[in-house]
Design an enzyme around this catalytic site. Structure first.
Site, short mmCIF file in Angstrom:
data_model
loop_
_atom_site.label_atom_id
_atom_site.label_comp_id
_atom_site.label_asym_id
_atom_site.label_seq_id
_atom_site.Cartn_x
_atom_site.Cartn_y
_atom_site.Cartn_z
CB SER A 122 -14.35 -2.81 3.84
OG SER A 122 -14.35 -3.86 2.90
CG ASP A 262 -7.25 -1.45 -0.09
OD1 ASP A 262 -7.90 -2.51 0.04
OD2 ASP A 262 -7.52 -0.39 0.49
CG HIS A 289 -9.26 -4.02 2.80
ND1 HIS A 289 -9.77 -3.23 1.81
CD2 HIS A 289 -10.35 -4.56 3.44
CE1 HIS A 289 -11.10 -3.27 1.84
NE2 HIS A 289 -11.47 -4.07 2.82
#
Length: 311
Positions: A122, A262, A289
């Site tokens: 991320s 995601d 995610h």
């Protein structure tokens, strides 16, 4: 998604702190400490967690990558987890350059700055690209997991996914964002609907994921300053961030992964694959995610093979 039995997370072989700008950055090493030696057959892996400001705990499933003898290094970026917290710091303090410098300080302290793999999840993938562009020295490969190449693209994807939420959830989110009451329990409950679909589909979340969310709630300084109150309401200093035009400057083998569900939809990560000269991608069909949590065996297999190929 019903969780299967998660893999056991091994105890660290070493923990410690690194002095950084008058503060302390905490780290842990998984695997044989000798695997940090410059002549180790497999280069160590350094993991950059997300947020910014979400402690490393939720990425601990990645310790499985030490299973073939590799050392895996996690650390808490300044301002979160077990590193120094600075709740009263000037917002101008929390910059991309700060965290690029911190990564280099950590790897130099551990003696691995001349040879290591870098993996970012991320925000960590955003940071990883900035690290490479600032100075590629010693980095054998880059793994970008569930990350955007620009925040405007991230916001576009978030808007699309948000529009697919139940109407009453959308209305609740908007009402509190307009009123500035995003710290309310009602907003948190509505936000969780999005998170259960697009952040972690293993419900209830595993303990290490819960631990990261709990520390974020306890001290959201970095996250609120750089991101904003939620994954899809980005009003912090990163809201205009983009690395798209600079990506051709990344010259190491790069793996880009994401989940089919995601919040990092393909439009946010495709620039990495299209513009980095030596890049490939993989999408985990059952994940959102956190593929490392949602499909840990596949994640370890795909990423582990990439690391071995580039040792």
């Amino acid at each position: 998604m019903t969780p299967s039995a998660p893999p056991a997370i091994p105890a660290p072989s070493r923990t410690g702190t690194v002095p950084f700008r008058g503060h302390e950055t905490w780290f842990r090493v998984t695997g044989d400490p000798d695997a940090l030696r410059p002549d180790a057959s497999q280069a160590p892996l350094v993991v950059l967690h997300g947020g910014p400001g979400v402690a490393h705990d939720y990425t601990l499933a990645m310790t499985a990558l030490a299973g073939d003898g590799r050392a895996v290094v996690h650390y808490d970026q300044l301002g979160c987890g077990r590193s120094t917290h600075l709740p009263d710091a000037d917002p101008d303090f929390w910059t991309v350059d700060l965290f690029v410098e911190e990564l280099r300080t950590v790897v130099d302290h551990l003696g691995i700055g001349d040879r290591f793999h870098l993996l970012g999840q991320s925000w960590g993938g955003m940071l990883g690209s900035e690290v490479l562009l600032a100075d590629p020295h010693g980095i054998a490969s880059l793994s970008i997991c569930d990350s955007p190449a620009s925040m405007p693209l991230w916001l576009e994807a978030a808007g699309t996914l948000r529009s697919r939420l139940p109407e009453e959830v959308q209305a609740t989110l908007l009402r509190h964002e307009e009123a500035g009451t995003t710290d309310s329990a009602e907003y948190a409950a509505a936000m969780q609907v999005f998170y259960d679909r697009h952040v972690c589909r293993v419900v209830p979340n595993p303990p290490e994921v819960t631990a990261s969310f709990a520390q974020l709630e306890a001290d959201p300084t970095v996250y609120h300053t750089m991101n904003g109150p939620s994954e899809f309401h980005v009003i912090g200093s990163l809201k205009d961030w983009s690395v798209v035009d600079r990506l051709p400057g990344i010259a190491v083998p790069t793996l880009v992964v994401s989940g089919a569900h995601d919040e990092a939809m393909p439009l946010v990560w495709e620039p990495f694959v299209q513009r980095i000269p030596d890049a490939r991608s993989h999408v985990f069909a059952e994940s959102s995610h956190m593929p490392h949590v949602e499909e840990p065996e596949w994640f370890t297999a795909i990423v582990g093979a990439f690391l071995r190929e580039n040792d």
